[in-house]
Design an enzyme around this catalytic site. Structure first.
Site, short mmCIF file in Angstrom:
data_model
loop_
_atom_site.label_atom_id
_atom_site.label_comp_id
_atom_site.label_asym_id
_atom_site.label_seq_id
_atom_site.Cartn_x
_atom_site.Cartn_y
_atom_site.Cartn_z
N CYS A 100 43.09 -16.72 -14.34
CA CYS A 100 42.34 -15.49 -14.60
C CYS A 100 40.88 -15.66 -14.15
CB CYS A 100 42.36 -15.14 -16.08
SG CYS A 100 44.00 -14.90 -16.78
N ASP A 110 3.09 -33.32 -12.31
CA ASP A 110 4.43 -33.90 -12.30
C ASP A 110 5.47 -32.93 -11.74
OD1 ASP A 110 3.61 -36.29 -13.45
OD2 ASP A 110 3.80 -35.48 -15.49
N ASP A 132 5.27 -34.70 -17.79
CA ASP A 132 4.84 -33.62 -18.68
C ASP A 132 3.71 -32.77 -18.12
OD1 ASP A 132 2.70 -35.43 -18.92
OD2 ASP A 132 2.26 -34.70 -20.94
N CYS A 164 43.66 -17.76 -18.98
CA CYS A 164 43.91 -19.06 -18.37
C CYS A 164 43.01 -19.24 -17.16
CB CYS A 164 45.37 -19.21 -17.98
SG CYS A 164 45.90 -18.03 -16.72
N CYS A 188 0.84 -1.20 0.00
CA CYS A 188 0.00 0.00 0.00
C CYS A 188 0.87 1.25 0.00
CB CYS A 188 -0.92 0.01 1.22
SG CYS A 188 0.01 0.03 2.78
N CYS A 206 3.50 1.70 2.69
CA CYS A 206 4.74 0.96 2.42
C CYS A 206 5.69 1.82 1.58
CB CYS A 206 4.46 -0.34 1.68
SG CYS A 206 3.41 -1.51 2.57
N ASP A 240 6.43 -40.88 -15.80
CA ASP A 240 4.98 -40.69 -15.70
C ASP A 240 4.34 -41.47 -16.85
OD1 ASP A 240 2.44 -39.46 -15.08
OD2 ASP A 240 2.78 -38.25 -16.87
#
Length: 834
Positions: free
Chosen positions: A97, A717, A713, A94, A27, A30, A514
């Site tokens: 680094c 799940d 899927d 390398c 609100c 806040c 599944d």
């Protein structure tokens, strides 16, 4: 109240704008509380907090620390969520680094995690720190960073920058070779052609030869070799030496010693007056050769991303205000009507409104067979229209398209660190300082204990240690294999959303699946229809479908769709009635039709014994038969079921071929689940479980077998996908399932699971080969370079050969990683019949 602001009188100081996301505001009070908390901070000029966008826009002195602002917001009872910033980092050469940049980023207040990738030259940072603070931290570590914007323009800019770097390396390499070759020939020629030194001594003279070598070597170090000194010496002064520091010290030591031997030989002990210009010059040329080959190979590791980005169309043909116009795809908005001609790429995601065609979706699914598209079907941006013309409405544009999300997933996976990288990070953190210490000990040991001329031996062996020990191969071993492996996966329709899944999947012992939509098509269809001798199949199906068309039951819809699919017209229906607990009845063309279970037929006084064998067979397959009576006579037995996908048997066989246990978790009844498991050869079945039951089953299977991958899927799940060690989502499933998964199968069929596991094993095997080569190479050759073989066999390693070996180690690692581009999925051969 959507937004508010406060302002204080700004002081005369450089000002910066800071924007922070805020969670927890509900609100206007806040908003005021956050603004007051921020306004109290010294150096803050203005604060504007917006409740609708949940952001705070702050203008403050340059010296105001963003972490202080975050702490003030959190102190007021709200939260600043972590964001992710990607940086392009230039100058890393390398593994040391990488460690240095990571430590610099993690030290920035507000950073919760930072991952740096040498192969992609990217840093991914999470936290609340500003991009400006992160760039400054990287600069403080001696490198150059800039925020990365995920746009096609920025990708083109990055590609052009890499191409420019390769051109610069090639130019410097050519210059170094042209200048270094005469130096090598003058000093080392007699090793290949006897009498070269005598010829030089009797013509130009050895001193003149040294003067010429001095000039040429000075040019090599000052022009193409300048990059090593420009980066290596400042790193050394910061007490953070890297690979450039090793090359700079090694070549300068050889060059400096030669300089004294050439112009002030009296300063050297008797018998030690030799020049090593050829070592300094040839080392620079060889390392530049390695860098150039490495840059070319690194460019090839990211080709999968380039190819994916290249699939994006550049323009779209859009209908606006009744006119067809061509616009850049960045200007397409959701809801636009777009025309696509035969042979063109689909510019953005959308839904077909007019036309019929086939679309090649292999770039998304890995499947080569074009997919039919008609009104109401979905299109994916980047796929290729075949012969027909289509009109579609844009449903997702820009970063919201599936192709953009795929590119983002692959980039995130490529930039991630696997658990196996932890060992490399620990070693490389101290590697360069240890190598420099070994080089110093080598110099001291040869100078003190070595044969005459001790100073010469000390110098040569110390330089060899410095040059051979570059940790480039260690830094590239893991990220290059990840890049190529995940890129190849994307080409095969397998997306690793989280890089660590690439390693975890390799160790999977059991795959839990599944049933509905994963093993099966996910929708009921008519699987069996057998009629008595007195009836015609098509006529019976038409009449049954006509009655079932009045029902809302999913089984009824399957029968209707089957009839329509066979081109059977549905006759008129009268007096339809649903008989609770038995079935349905109606009149079709004046005849009574009854459809229901066996008890309904018995209620009607009909004997279903004629179909006893068929009913028994259907029961073994887990199908529940229905019966139809027409005109008071038994006419047919019908079965509707969710059929097993055609690709499922071969996929299960492939998983077994990889040595994996296969389990099925389903909410369906045990009879149906057991029947499907018998057909497919599934090892274990857990049936009639709700989503929380699937999670419990996963924990049990994990305890019994070990690491587990779950494939699903649906929305139900998602908990199981999150609970498994590796969650694999079928890409045709729901967004929620995909978000909860670690791996996504875009093709939608189960064969991708075996392919993903085989690719994981191939990639981790490749990484192990790379790491073995990188570590074994250094472990074996550093002692040789230090002269460990000299006391027994008189063998020393020339700094020139050390430079060549060092350059080739990185090229070997990259070449080995590139072999993954040729990875082929396991052959899917038919398993048990569905």
């Amino acid at each position: 109240m959507a937004a508010a602001s406060i302002a204080k009188n700004p002081v005369d100081s450089p000002e910066t704008a800071i924007s922070l996301p805020i969670e927890g505001m509900t609100c206007a009070s806040c908003v005021g509380r956050v603004e007051r908390a921020l306004g109290k901070i010294e150096g803050v000029h203005t604060v504007s907090v917006n409740l609708a966008t949940e952001r705070a826009d702050i203008r403050a002195n340059d010296g105001v620390d963003q972490r202080t602002l975050v702490q003030a917001i959190e102190g007021a009872g709200y939260r600043v969520p972590s964001n992710s910033i990607d940086l392009a980092v230039d100058g890393m050469t390398c593994a040391s680094c990488v460690g240095r940049v990571e430590r610099a980023l993690k030290a920035v207040p507000g950073v919760t995690d930072a991952t740096v990738n040498l192969a992609t030259e990217r840093a991914s940072v999470r936290g609340t720190a500003s991009g400006q603070a992160l760039v400054a931290a990287v600069a403080g570590a001696g490198y150059v960073a800039r925020p990365v914007e995920a746009t096609a323009a920025s990708d083109d800019e990055a590609t052009e920058r890499k191409d420019a770097e390769r051109r610069e390396l090639k130019r410097d390499l050519i210059v170094a070779i042209v200048l270094a070759f005469p130096v090598f020939a003058l000093e080392m020629g007699s090793h290949f052609i006897p009498g070269v030194h005598k010829l030089i001594a009797h013509t130009v003279g050895m001193q003149a030869s040294w003067y010429l070598q001095f000039v040429l070597t000075t040019l090599v170090l000052a022009i193409p070799g300048n990059r090593f000194y420009r980066k290596g010496l400042p790193a050394l002064l910061r007490l953070a030496p890297d690979m450039n520091s090793l090359v700079a010290i090694g070549t300068f030591a050889a060059y400096g010693y030669s300089l004294v031997a050439t112009f002030a030989p009296g300063l050297l002990p008797a018998g030690t007056v030799h020049v090593y210009y050829e070592a300094a010059a040839v080392i620079v040329a060889l390392i530049l050769l390695g860098r150039y080959l490495e840059a070319r190979a690194k460019g090839r590791t990211s080709e999968a991303i380039k190819r994916l980005a290249g699939l994006q169309a550049r323009i779209a043909r859009v209908r606006r205000n009744g006119t067809l116009i061509e616009i850049p795809i960045n200007d397409v908005i959701t809801g636009d009507e777009i025309d696509v001609r035969p042979g063109e790429r689909i510019p953005v995601d959308g839904e077909v409104t007019e036309g019929h065609s086939y679309v090649d979706e292999s770039m998304i699914t890995g499947e080569p067979i074009p997919v039919a598209k008609t009104a109401g079907t979905m299109l994916v941006g980047g796929t290729v229209n075949q012969k027909g013309a289509l009109t579609f409405q844009a449903t997702a544009v820009g970063d919201a398209t599936m192709l953009a999300q795929i590119i983002r997933m692959v980039e995130q996976a490529q930039g991630s660190k696997l658990p196996i990288q932890a060992l490399v990070d620990k070693v490389t953190m101290w590697f360069v300082p240890i190598v420099m210490s070994i080089a110093a000990l080598t110099f001291g040991a040869w100078l003190w204990f070595g044969p005459s001329p001790a100073l010469t031996f000390a110098l040569v062996n110390a330089v060899a240690v410095l040059i051979i020990a570059c940790p480039c191969a260690m830094g590239l071993a893991t990220p290059t294999a990840i890049m190529v492996g995940t890129g190849r996966g994307a080409e095969l329709g397998i997306l690793f959303r989280k890089g660590e899944a690439l390693q975890l999947l390799r160790d999977a012992k059991v795959v839990a699946l599944d049933k509905t939509g994963t093993l099966t098509e996910g929708r009921p269809v008519l699987t069996d229809l057998e009629v008595t001798a007195d009836f015609d199949r098509a006529a019976v199906l038409g009449r049954i479908a006509a009655v079932e068309d009045r029902s809302e039951h999913p089984i009824a819809r399957a029968i209707v769709e089957a009839a329509l699919g066979e081109g059977i017209a549905l006759p008129a229906v009268a007096d339809f009635e649903s008989v609770t607990g038995f079935g349905v009845r109606a009149y079709v063309e004046g005849e009574p039709i009854h459809v229901g279970a066996d008890r309904y037929m018995r209620e009607l006084g009909l004997d279903v014994g004629a179909f006893a064998a068929t009913a028994e067979k259907l029961g073994r397959e887990g199908k529940s038969p229905l019966y139809a009576a027409i005109g008071g006579r038994l006419a047919a037995i019908v079965a509707v079921a969710d059929p097993i996908k055609e690709t499922t048997p071969a996929a299960i066989a492939a998983l077994h071929g990889l040595g994996l246990k296969v389990a099925m978790l389903t909410g369906d009844n045990a009879l149906t689940a057991d029947a499907i498991a018998r057909q497919l050869g599934i090892d274990e079945v857990v049936a009639e479980v709700l989503p929380d039951g699937k999670v419990k089953a996963i924990h049990r299977l994990k305890e019994e077998y070990g690491r587990i991958a779950f494939v699903g899927d649906g929305i139900n799940d998602a908990p199981a996908l999150a609970a498994a060690d590796i969650g694999v989502a079928v890409g045709t499933g729901t967004d929620i399932a995909i978000e909860a998964a670690d791996v996504v199968l875009m093709s939608g069929h189960l064969g991708g699971v075996a392919t993903a596991i085989a690719l994981s094993r191939a990639t981790i095997g490749n990484i192990r080969q790379n790491l073995f080569w990188a570590f074994a190479y250094n472990a074996a050759l550093i002692p040789v370079a230090a002269g460990a073989l000299y006391p027994a066999w008189g063998i020393l390693l020339s700094p020139i050969f050390a430079a060549g070996a060092m350059a080739m180690s990185s090229v070997f690692v990259l070449g080995n990683a590139l072999r993954l581009r040729g990875f082929n999925p396991p052959q899917l051969t038919a398993g048990k019949a569905a």
